[in-house]
Design a protein around this motif. Structure first.
Motif, PDB file in Angstrom:
ATOM      1  N   THR A 180      -2.650  10.893   0.664  1.00 16.93           N
ATOM      2  CA  THR A 180      -2.900  11.455  -0.671  1.00 16.93           C
ATOM      3  C   THR A 180      -3.073  10.388  -1.746  1.00 16.93           C
ATOM      4  O   THR A 180      -3.422  10.721  -2.880  1.00 16.93           O
ATOM      5  CB  THR A 180      -1.760  12.403  -1.086  1.00 16.93           C
ATOM      6  OG1 THR A 180      -0.502  11.708  -1.019  1.00 16.93           O
ATOM      7  CG2 THR A 180      -1.707  13.611  -0.159  1.00 16.93           C
ATOM      8  N   LYS A 181      -2.845   9.115  -1.406  1.00 14.29           N
ATOM      9  CA  LYS A 181      -3.029   8.067  -2.413  1.00 14.29           C
ATOM     10  C   LYS A 181      -4.502   7.871  -2.774  1.00 14.29           C
ATOM     11  O   LYS A 181      -4.818   7.274  -3.791  1.00 14.29           O
ATOM     12  CB  LYS A 181      -2.422   6.747  -1.928  1.00 14.29           C
ATOM     13  CG  LYS A 181      -0.907   6.692  -2.092  1.00 14.29           C
ATOM     14  CD  LYS A 181      -0.370   5.318  -1.799  1.00 14.29           C
ATOM     15  CE  LYS A 181       1.115   5.249  -2.104  1.00 14.29           C
ATOM     16  NZ  LYS A 181       1.415   5.368  -3.537  1.00 14.29           N
ATOM     17  N   ASN A 182      -5.393   8.350  -1.909  1.00 17.64           N
ATOM     18  CA  ASN A 182      -6.816   8.332  -2.217  1.00 17.64           C
ATOM     19  C   ASN A 182      -7.382   9.724  -1.973  1.00 17.64           C
ATOM     20  O   ASN A 182      -6.860  10.479  -1.132  1.00 17.64           O
ATOM     21  CB  ASN A 182      -7.560   7.315  -1.355  1.00 17.64           C
ATOM     22  CG  ASN A 182      -7.419   5.907  -1.896  1.00 17.64           C
ATOM     23  OD1 ASN A 182      -8.103   5.495  -2.826  1.00 17.64           O
ATOM     24  ND2 ASN A 182      -6.509   5.152  -1.307  1.00 17.64           N
TER      25      ASN A 182
ATOM     26  N   GLN B 252      -6.034   0.703   2.401  1.00 18.64           N
ATOM     27  CA  GLN B 252      -6.235   1.854   3.275  1.00 18.64           C
ATOM     28  C   GLN B 252      -6.905   1.435   4.579  1.00 18.64           C
ATOM     29  O   GLN B 252      -6.604   1.966   5.641  1.00 18.64           O
ATOM     30  CB  GLN B 252      -7.091   2.922   2.576  1.00 18.64           C
ATOM     31  CG  GLN B 252      -6.402   3.644   1.445  1.00 18.64           C
ATOM     32  CD  GLN B 252      -6.286   2.780   0.205  1.00 18.64           C
ATOM     33  OE1 GLN B 252      -7.065   1.848   0.010  1.00 18.64           O
ATOM     34  NE2 GLN B 252      -5.308   3.066  -0.621  1.00 18.64           N
TER      35      GLN B 252
ATOM     36  N   ARG C 229       5.349   8.225 -12.769  1.00 17.31           N
ATOM     37  CA  ARG C 229       4.404   7.996 -11.668  1.00 17.31           C
ATOM     38  C   ARG C 229       4.845   8.655 -10.366  1.00 17.31           C
ATOM     39  O   ARG C 229       4.024   9.115  -9.588  1.00 17.31           O
ATOM     40  CB  ARG C 229       4.225   6.487 -11.429  1.00 17.31           C
ATOM     41  CG  ARG C 229       3.407   5.786 -12.479  1.00 17.31           C
ATOM     42  CD  ARG C 229       2.950   4.419 -12.009  1.00 17.31           C
ATOM     43  NE  ARG C 229       4.051   3.494 -11.789  1.00 17.31           N
ATOM     44  CZ  ARG C 229       4.333   2.913 -10.643  1.00 17.31           C
ATOM     45  NH1 ARG C 229       3.591   3.170  -9.571  1.00 17.31           N
ATOM     46  NH2 ARG C 229       5.337   2.072 -10.530  1.00 17.31           N
TER      47      ARG C 229
ATOM     48  N   GLU D 127       1.962  10.796   2.293  1.00 15.17           N
ATOM     49  CA  GLU D 127       1.851  10.069   1.031  1.00 15.17           C
ATOM     50  C   GLU D 127       0.698   9.084   1.060  1.00 15.17           C
ATOM     51  O   GLU D 127      -0.064   8.963   0.102  1.00 15.17           O
ATOM     52  CB  GLU D 127       3.159   9.338   0.729  1.00 15.17           C
ATOM     53  CG  GLU D 127       3.132   8.620  -0.614  1.00 15.17           C
ATOM     54  CD  GLU D 127       4.450   7.972  -0.975  1.00 15.17           C
ATOM     55  OE1 GLU D 127       4.534   7.397  -2.081  1.00 15.17           O
ATOM     56  OE2 GLU D 127       5.399   8.037  -0.164  1.00 15.17           O
ATOM     57  N   PHE D 128       0.553   8.367   2.173  1.00 18.50           N
ATOM     58  CA  PHE D 128      -0.512   7.376   2.279  1.00 18.50           C
ATOM     59  C   PHE D 128      -1.880   8.041   2.172  1.00 18.50           C
ATOM     60  O   PHE D 128      -2.782   7.530   1.500  1.00 18.50           O
ATOM     61  CB  PHE D 128      -0.408   6.615   3.600  1.00 18.50           C
ATOM     62  CG  PHE D 128      -1.393   5.488   3.707  1.00 18.50           C
ATOM     63  CD1 PHE D 128      -1.130   4.264   3.106  1.00 18.50           C
ATOM     64  CD2 PHE D 128      -2.584   5.644   4.388  1.00 18.50           C
ATOM     65  CE1 PHE D 128      -2.044   3.222   3.186  1.00 18.50           C
ATOM     66  CE2 PHE D 128      -3.503   4.606   4.481  1.00 18.50           C
ATOM     67  CZ  PHE D 128      -3.231   3.392   3.873  1.00 18.50           C
TER      68      PHE D 128
ATOM     69  N   THR E 104      10.170   5.054  -6.675  1.00 17.04           N
ATOM     70  CA  THR E 104       8.758   4.713  -6.824  1.00 17.04           C
ATOM     71  C   THR E 104       8.438   3.277  -6.435  1.00 17.04           C
ATOM     72  O   THR E 104       7.500   3.031  -5.678  1.00 17.04           O
ATOM     73  CB  THR E 104       8.289   4.959  -8.275  1.00 17.04           C
ATOM     74  OG1 THR E 104       8.544   6.323  -8.621  1.00 17.04           O
ATOM     75  CG2 THR E 104       6.801   4.660  -8.444  1.00 17.04           C
TER      76      THR E 104
ATOM     77  N   TRP F  61       4.975  13.376  -6.585  1.00 17.84           N
ATOM     78  CA  TRP F  61       5.057  13.264  -5.125  1.00 17.84           C
ATOM     79  C   TRP F  61       6.482  13.523  -4.643  1.00 17.84           C
ATOM     80  O   TRP F  61       6.697  14.112  -3.591  1.00 17.84           O
ATOM     81  CB  TRP F  61       4.579  11.892  -4.658  1.00 17.84           C
ATOM     82  CG  TRP F  61       4.822  11.717  -3.187  1.00 17.84           C
ATOM     83  CD1 TRP F  61       5.674  10.852  -2.588  1.00 17.84           C
ATOM     84  CD2 TRP F  61       4.220  12.470  -2.127  1.00 17.84           C
ATOM     85  NE1 TRP F  61       5.653  11.011  -1.224  1.00 17.84           N
ATOM     86  CE2 TRP F  61       4.765  12.003  -0.914  1.00 17.84           C
ATOM     87  CE3 TRP F  61       3.271  13.492  -2.094  1.00 17.84           C
ATOM     88  CZ2 TRP F  61       4.397  12.524   0.326  1.00 17.84           C
ATOM     89  CZ3 TRP F  61       2.898  14.009  -0.855  1.00 17.84           C
ATOM     90  CH2 TRP F  61       3.468  13.526   0.331  1.00 17.84           C
TER      91      TRP F  61
ATOM     92  N   CYS G  82       0.832  -1.208   0.000  1.00 20.41           N
ATOM     93  CA  CYS G  82       0.000   0.000   0.000  1.00 20.41           C
ATOM     94  C   CYS G  82       0.860   1.248   0.000  1.00 20.41           C
ATOM     95  O   CYS G  82       0.402   2.339  -0.331  1.00 20.41           O
ATOM     96  CB  CYS G  82      -0.940   0.009   1.204  1.00 20.41           C
ATOM     97  SG  CYS G  82      -0.107   0.021   2.811  1.00 20.41           S
ATOM     98  N   LEU G  83       2.154   1.091   0.357  1.00 23.68           N
ATOM     99  CA  LEU G  83       3.059   2.235   0.373  1.00 23.68           C
ATOM    100  C   LEU G  83       4.485   1.728   0.231  1.00 23.68           C
ATOM    101  O   LEU G  83       4.886   0.797   0.925  1.00 23.68           O
ATOM    102  CB  LEU G  83       2.920   3.017   1.691  1.00 23.68           C
ATOM    103  CG  LEU G  83       3.749   4.299   1.830  1.00 23.68           C
ATOM    104  CD1 LEU G  83       3.267   5.349   0.839  1.00 23.68           C
ATOM    105  CD2 LEU G  83       3.653   4.843   3.255  1.00 23.68           C
TER     106      LEU G  83
END
Length: 204
Positions: free
Chosen positions: A102-104, A128, A64, A99-100, A37, A68, A22-23
């Motif tokens: 802002t991934k959604n 998440q 990608r 970062e986690f 990345t 960020w 997930c990260l």
């Protein structure tokens, strides 16, 4: 500590678990030859125009990850210099929580947190929501400091224009609660996450 116990014999080469991370966060000391990345070894590293100590393994990863990476570099500079705390220990966890989150998008994070609090069951649990189920050592934390850093993360998300313009004050308060839980889960488990390695491929 955390560990798993095998209930059946496992042979060499058997796949025990396969799941997309997930990260991905590469240790700063390995960023000159590991992709920012995806974390893979960069045999022919592509440079970053922002930092000479960061590279990418291919054009796809650079495309990608570059947005960020630029934001993270600005935030890291602000934390280290403007806050006059060059050795701040929480920096990796702060950047990971940013970062986690802002991934959604804003509303997806609120919905995921609502589902987790209500205990809704799913066949496939999104990453998440899995993070929210991880242990959080609230009982041993300096809660005042934890909340203060969570407020800082909240302000940085605003700086990154993460919040929709139409978001209400109530929704902003709700996302603050989400941030508190994200930061607690990451801070309590970051040592475990950083120690997960794939020996055959030498991923950081």
């Amino acid at each position: 500590g955390r560990f798993s116990v095998a209930r059946v014999p496992i042979s060499a080469g058997d796949v025990v678990i396969s799941e997309t991370a997930c990260l991905v966060s590469v240790s700063p000391g390995l960023r000159d030859d590991h992709c920012y990345t995806c974390g893979h070894d960069a045999a022919a590293p592509l440079p970053s125009h922002v930092s000479s100590s960061t590279c990418f393994c291919c054009l796809e990863c650079r495309t990608r990850g570059i947005a960020w990476h630029v934001s993270q570099s600005k935030i890291s500079h602000f934390i280290r210099h403007q806050l006059d705390k060059p050795g701040i220990q929480e920096l990796p966890a702060i950047l990971a929580a940013l970062e986690f989150t802002t991934k959604n998008d804003f509303y997806t994070q609120l919905e995921t947190f609502k589902n987790w609090r209500n205990g809704l069951t799913k066949v496939i649990i999104p990453s998440q929501e899995k993070l929210l189920t991880m242990v959080k050592h609230f009982e041993t934390m300096d809660l005042t400091k934890h909340f203060a850093i969570s407020v800082l993360i909240h302000l940085m998300l605003k700086y990154l224009e993460y919040f929709p313009k139409e978001a209400s004050l109530t929704e902003e308060k709700q996302i603050m609660l989400v941030i508190c839980h994200h930061f607690a889960a990451i801070k309590s488990n970051i040592h475990t996450l950083c120690e997960l390695r794939n020996g055959s491929e030498n991923h950081p």
